[in-house]
Design an enzyme around this catalytic site. Structure first.
Site, PDB file in Angstrom:
ATOM      1  N   ASP A  59       0.836  -1.193   0.000  1.00 10.95           N
ATOM      2  CA  ASP A  59       0.000   0.000   0.000  1.00 10.95           C
ATOM      3  C   ASP A  59       0.877   1.252   0.000  1.00 10.95           C
ATOM      4  O   ASP A  59       2.015   1.233   0.478  1.00 10.95           O
ATOM      5  CB  ASP A  59      -0.892   0.036   1.251  1.00 10.95           C
ATOM      6  CG  ASP A  59      -1.986  -1.016   1.220  1.00 10.95           C
ATOM      7  OD1 ASP A  59      -2.246  -1.556   0.136  1.00 10.95           O
ATOM      8  OD2 ASP A  59      -2.562  -1.290   2.291  1.00 10.95           O
ATOM      9  N   ARG A  60       0.329   2.332  -0.503  1.00 14.45           N
ATOM     10  CA  ARG A  60       1.094   3.586  -0.563  1.00 14.45           C
ATOM     11  C   ARG A  60       1.630   3.982   0.807  1.00 14.45           C
ATOM     12  O   ARG A  60       2.780   4.408   0.931  1.00 14.45           O
ATOM     13  CB  ARG A  60       0.211   4.705  -1.120  1.00 14.45           C
ATOM     14  CG  ARG A  60       0.913   6.064  -1.170  1.00 14.45           C
ATOM     15  CD  ARG A  60       0.018   7.137  -1.754  1.00 14.45           C
ATOM     16  NE  ARG A  60      -1.123   7.445  -0.906  1.00 14.45           N
ATOM     17  CZ  ARG A  60      -1.083   8.309   0.104  1.00 14.45           C
ATOM     18  NH1 ARG A  60       0.051   8.923   0.424  1.00 14.45           N
ATOM     19  NH2 ARG A  60      -2.165   8.554   0.808  1.00 14.45           N
TER      20      ARG A  60
END
Length: 476
Positions: free
Chosen positions: A178-179
């Site tokens: 995930d970012r």
């Protein structure tokens, strides 16, 4: 044997098959090199530039009006912008202008040309853990997406690495984080190497360990969470525990617990229920734990959702540890869909008119976030395209306390890991582990004893492990 005379017939070739050409798309007449980066105040920024998105019609878009698609799927600009963009020809369908009420069908390509304003990300470099002729093992910085997506393009891992190694370098990520998550990632240098490792990861022959910093005193021993996870809103990136979701299993082991730190004197604080009383701030009354995580399945936001359900969300998670969105209990044990619409409405405000606050425990914390000017609509507009501008993200929006610490081949042929991140080390003046300990190693857990396996299948936990069908009791 008599021969049969066959009349001669001239060969008549069949008509060539004519394939329908794909719909025309719009191509942005520029690809700036070197990339338009500049570093400022600890952030990697990108000068605004013109860019065209070309997107095939997704299945859920079929039969819907084009303005409705933009209004419901994209949240970085107001619906008035998208209406004007369609009417002025900045948004076209199959290369041709359409009206806002035009219905999109399968096979259509939507092109959207705009003056692109990328959000800044951390200026922390992409660290290299290992490199050979086939693979680069990196330590991904928190807050940087892996691929260009949404509002991010050049501020992504693959584009940052391309900018560092040359225009022709084609980084091939083998796993995805995930970012907001940091940690170990594998970047293939060529397709064969990337495909080989990707197959290993998909076949569940690679063990993964994460480390998280969570609210409160997490229990000791092995804690198994087996709650299914359902995507509630792709637009908002919201996932919840739901009975009709996909199977998801995680094993947790606590590395350390750091109780509240006493202050010199009491302070008046407002509790989440609005009652003002003497004592330390509510968050600090709970302390926090460092937890090692072994995901046995790979659902989106799996660790974040399972930790929230257990009553110990990641301490700075802007979605799942947000009291303005989930209320005082932060969604602990909530597997009911009745409040989904209200939750999505409150979450949609974050980053727009309100501060996208993580861990909004009390007014003091909110004031601190406001002072840091967390990302929200600034009220200013771009001189070139009149686009509403965002302020810079706050520190809490550049990453969360979740780190992919180690990846290891199940057969023992290779293992790569990073040290504990700074936020997992003991706080000043307190003793605690500065590195992962063998006793808390989730990869050393006897999964057979727990009736679990690396492919995610499971039965009932035994021999003293905590099998979680309901949330753990919240720590005092």
């Amino acid at each position: 044997m008599a021969l049969t005379v066959v009349p001669h017939q001239p060969f008549a070739p069949s008509e060539p098959e004519v394939f329908t050409p794909p719909p025309p798309v719009v191509v942005t007449p520029c690809d700036p090199w070197p990339r338009p980066y500049y570093l400022e105040n600890g952030l990697r920024r990108v000068h605004p530039y013109h860019f065209t998105y070309n997107t095939y019609c997704k299945e859920r878009w079929r039969g819907r009006e084009i303005l409705d698609i933009f209004a419901s799927e994209f949240r970085d600009r107001p619906v008035e912008y998208y209406r004007h963009a369609i009417e002025s020809g900045k948004v076209v369908l199959n290369g041709k202008p359409v009206s806002p009420t035009h219905v999109v069908k399968n096979g259509d390509i939507i092109s959207h040309t705009l003056h692109r304003h990328e959000p800044p990300v951390t200026a922390q470099p992409v660290g290299v853990v290992h490199e050979d002729n086939d693979m680069i093992v990196i330590n991904k910085p928190a807050g940087v997406p892996v691929h260009p997506a949404g509002r991010y393009n050049y501020n992504s891992v693959v584009e940052i690495m391309r900018a560092e190694r040359g225009y022709t370098f084609n980084p091939l990520p083998c796993n995805r984080l995930d970012r907001l998550t940091s940690g170990v990632m594998f970047i293939g240098k060529h397709r064969q190497a990337a495909d080989s490792l990707t197959v290993q990861i998909k076949d569940r022959t690679v063990k993964k360990e994460y480390v998280a910093r969570v609210v409160g005193e997490f229990p000791e021993g092995e804690v198994v969470c087996e709650q299914p996870i359902l995507q509630i809103s792709p637009k908002l990136g919201l996932n919840r525990v739901r009975a009709n979701g996909k199977e998801a299993r995680t094993v947790f082991k606590r590395l350390a617990y750091y109780p509240p730190q006493q202050k010199d004197g009491p302070e008046d604080v407002k509790q989440p229920n609005g009652v003002v009383e003497d004592g330390m701030a509510w968050k600090k009354l709970k302390g926090y734990s460092i937890v090692r995580c072994l995901p046995l399945t790979g659902r989106t936001h799996q660790l974040r959702v399972h930790l929230q359900f257990l009553g110990h969300p990641i301490a700075n998670d802007p979605i799942y540890c947000n009291q303005r969105v989930f209320g005082q209990d932060l969604g602990r044990g909530d597997d009911n869909s009745e409040d989904d619409e209200d939750i999505m409405a409150r979450l949609a405000k974050m980053g727009k008119s309100e501060v996208a606050e993580a861990v909004a425990y009390h007014d003091e914390m909110v004031d601190e976030y406001n002072k840091r000017k967390a990302e929200k609509m600034s009220g200013e507009f771009c001189d070139v395209c009149d686009t509403p501008l965002y302020s810079d993200p706050g520190e809490h929006e550049l990453g969360i306390y979740l780190h992919a610490k180690r990846y290891a081949c199940e057969e023992g042929r290779w293992s790569y890991e990073t040290p504990l991140p700074d936020w997992a080390l003991p706080p000043p003046g307190m003793a605690g582990p500065t590195e992962a300990t063998p006793e808390s190693d989730p990869l050393a857990i006897d999964l057979e004893r727990l009736n679990l396996s690396m492919d995610g299948s499971a039965a009932i936990a035994t021999d003293g492990a905590v099998s979680v069908a309901q949330p753990l009791a919240a720590a005092a």
